[in-house]
Design a protein around this motif. Structure first.
Motif, PDB file in Angstrom:
ATOM      1  N   VAL A 127      -4.880  -1.775  -8.201  1.00 31.20           N
ATOM      2  CA  VAL A 127      -3.431  -1.704  -8.403  1.00 31.20           C
ATOM      3  C   VAL A 127      -2.955  -0.255  -8.513  1.00 31.20           C
ATOM      4  O   VAL A 127      -3.483   0.519  -9.316  1.00 31.20           O
ATOM      5  CB  VAL A 127      -3.033  -2.485  -9.677  1.00 31.20           C
ATOM      6  N   LEU A 128      -1.948   0.084  -7.711  1.00 26.23           N
ATOM      7  CA  LEU A 128      -1.311   1.401  -7.774  1.00 26.23           C
ATOM      8  C   LEU A 128       0.011   1.264  -8.509  1.00 26.23           C
ATOM      9  O   LEU A 128       0.891   0.505  -8.095  1.00 26.23           O
ATOM     10  CB  LEU A 128      -1.067   1.950  -6.367  1.00 26.23           C
ATOM     11  N   ILE A 129       0.169   1.996  -9.609  1.00 23.38           N
ATOM     12  CA  ILE A 129       1.406   1.969 -10.383  1.00 23.38           C
ATOM     13  C   ILE A 129       2.396   2.977  -9.806  1.00 23.38           C
ATOM     14  O   ILE A 129       2.050   4.132  -9.563  1.00 23.38           O
ATOM     15  CB  ILE A 129       1.136   2.305 -11.865  1.00 23.38           C
ATOM     16  N   VAL A 154      -7.551  -3.768 -11.674  1.00 22.73           N
ATOM     17  CA  VAL A 154      -8.128  -2.438 -11.869  1.00 22.73           C
ATOM     18  C   VAL A 154      -7.099  -1.410 -11.411  1.00 22.73           C
ATOM     19  O   VAL A 154      -6.625  -1.470 -10.277  1.00 22.73           O
ATOM     20  CB  VAL A 154      -9.428  -2.262 -11.059  1.00 22.73           C
ATOM     21  N   VAL A 155      -6.740  -0.484 -12.276  1.00 27.52           N
ATOM     22  CA  VAL A 155      -5.744   0.519 -11.927  1.00 27.52           C
ATOM     23  C   VAL A 155      -6.371   1.569 -11.010  1.00 27.52           C
ATOM     24  O   VAL A 155      -7.324   2.250 -11.384  1.00 27.52           O
ATOM     25  CB  VAL A 155      -5.153   1.177 -13.186  1.00 27.52           C
ATOM     26  N   ALA A 156      -5.812   1.673  -9.798  1.00 27.24           N
ATOM     27  CA  ALA A 156      -6.337   2.620  -8.812  1.00 27.24           C
ATOM     28  C   ALA A 156      -5.717   3.997  -8.951  1.00 27.24           C
ATOM     29  O   ALA A 156      -6.290   4.994  -8.513  1.00 27.24           O
ATOM     30  CB  ALA A 156      -6.087   2.081  -7.400  1.00 27.24           C
ATOM     31  N   PHE A 183      -6.144   0.622  -2.390  1.00 23.82           N
ATOM     32  CA  PHE A 183      -5.476  -0.239  -3.357  1.00 23.82           C
ATOM     33  C   PHE A 183      -4.936  -1.467  -2.623  1.00 23.82           C
ATOM     34  O   PHE A 183      -4.731  -1.442  -1.404  1.00 23.82           O
ATOM     35  CB  PHE A 183      -4.351   0.498  -4.088  1.00 23.82           C
ATOM     36  N   ASP A 184      -4.720  -2.529  -3.386  1.00 24.23           N
ATOM     37  CA  ASP A 184      -4.264  -3.798  -2.812  1.00 24.23           C
ATOM     38  C   ASP A 184      -2.819  -4.120  -3.165  1.00 24.23           C
ATOM     39  O   ASP A 184      -2.139  -4.832  -2.426  1.00 24.23           O
ATOM     40  CB  ASP A 184      -5.140  -4.957  -3.327  1.00 24.23           C
ATOM     41  N   ILE A 185      -2.375  -3.625  -4.315  1.00 27.73           N
ATOM     42  CA  ILE A 185      -1.075  -4.001  -4.850  1.00 27.73           C
ATOM     43  C   ILE A 185      -0.335  -2.769  -5.360  1.00 27.73           C
ATOM     44  O   ILE A 185      -0.930  -1.896  -5.993  1.00 27.73           O
ATOM     45  CB  ILE A 185      -1.225  -5.019  -6.002  1.00 27.73           C
ATOM     46  N   TYR A 204      -1.105  -0.811   5.968  1.00 25.32           N
ATOM     47  CA  TYR A 204      -0.351  -1.368   4.841  1.00 25.32           C
ATOM     48  C   TYR A 204       0.475  -2.608   5.180  1.00 25.32           C
ATOM     49  O   TYR A 204       1.285  -3.041   4.375  1.00 25.32           O
ATOM     50  CB  TYR A 204       0.582  -0.294   4.271  1.00 25.32           C
ATOM     51  N   GLY A 205       0.258  -3.171   6.355  1.00 24.25           N
ATOM     52  CA  GLY A 205       1.046  -4.325   6.774  1.00 24.25           C
ATOM     53  C   GLY A 205       0.884  -5.538   5.874  1.00 24.25           C
ATOM     54  O   GLY A 205       1.775  -6.393   5.821  1.00 24.25           O
TER      55      GLY A 205
END
Length: 237
Positions: A134-136, A160-162, A74-76, A103-104
């Motif tokens: 995207v991780l919620i 896109v929801v990951a 995931f990116d966000i 994750y830096g």
């Protein structure tokens, strides 16, 4: 501790939640009108040491899910307003501390309840979601309505929801149309979201974890009442 012991970070998180009054035992009326013997309010993690405890637990849960293959890349990290906002920002920071190589450069975003019509405008604050995984991050899943709204907002922005990670899975069945006295099996809100969207959804703690971890931290009466509640309302998935 009898049975399968909790992972150390889960046990520490549970202890912090109980000691800090975030996880309370007693009698609480839920939105469903059920009377629950316990109540978890992530909004009470407002003290620095408690915020450190919850952000560490979220980050560890995410890292474990990645390592086990439960969760993809995931990116966000996205926090739905309002409780999800500090959870997402603190989790992003903790992920970068625990694993700076991976994750830096991870980003965070959150939504506004109402779109801003001046300045930068829009519904989203933080990293743009378009074309991103995207991780919620949020506190609990009750009926799933808030999570569906968050997913819709992310998709509308081109993201896109990951996956979804929450602090607690109550493992509680959805109310039956005929009422809870029907005793008919029903799925959980978390299980229904998994089926509906086909995405990984996981929690730091489940109700089973709480009951196991309560031993030595809560009274025998609180444990008994929570076990009875689980037996009555536990979902089929």
């Amino acid at each position: 501790m009898a049975g399968q012991q909790l992972a150390p970070y889960k046990a520490d998180f549970l202890k912090s939640a109980i000691d800090g009054g975030v996880l309370k035992f007693g009698s609480f009326e839920l939105k469903s009108k059920r009377i629950s013997p316990y109540f978890f309010n992530a909004g009470d993690f407002y003290r620095a040491d408690l915020l450190q405890a919850i952000s560490f637990a979220y980050a560890k849960a995410v890292i474990e899910a990645r390592e086990s293959g439960t969760l993809g890349e995931f990116d966000i990290v996205f926090g739905p307003a309002y409780k999800g906002i500090p959870l997402a920002t603190a989790t992003t920071d903790k992920l970068a501390q625990l694993d700076p190589k991976t994750y830096g450069q991870i980003c965070y975003s959150f939504d506004r309840k109402e779109a801003k019509d001046h300045g930068e405008g829009g519904n989203i604050v933080g990293a743009p979601l378009k074309g991103k995984r995207v991780l919620i991050v949020d506190d609990v899943i009750t009926a799933g309505t808030a999570k569906r709204e968050a997913i819709a907002k992310i998709q509308k922005e081109g993201g896109v929801v990951a996956g979804i990670v929450v602090a607690l899975d109550r493992m509680e069945k959805l109310p039956h149309p005929e009422g809870d006295d029907s005793n008919k099996p029903m799925p959980s809100a978390l299980g229904e979201l998994k089926k509906e969207y086909g995405i990984p959804i996981f929690a730091i703690l489940t109700l089973d974890d709480i009951i196991e971890g309560m031993k030595g931290l809560a009274s025998e009466e609180d444990i008994r009442r929570t076990e009875e509640y689980r037996a009555k309302y536990k979902a089929t998935d």
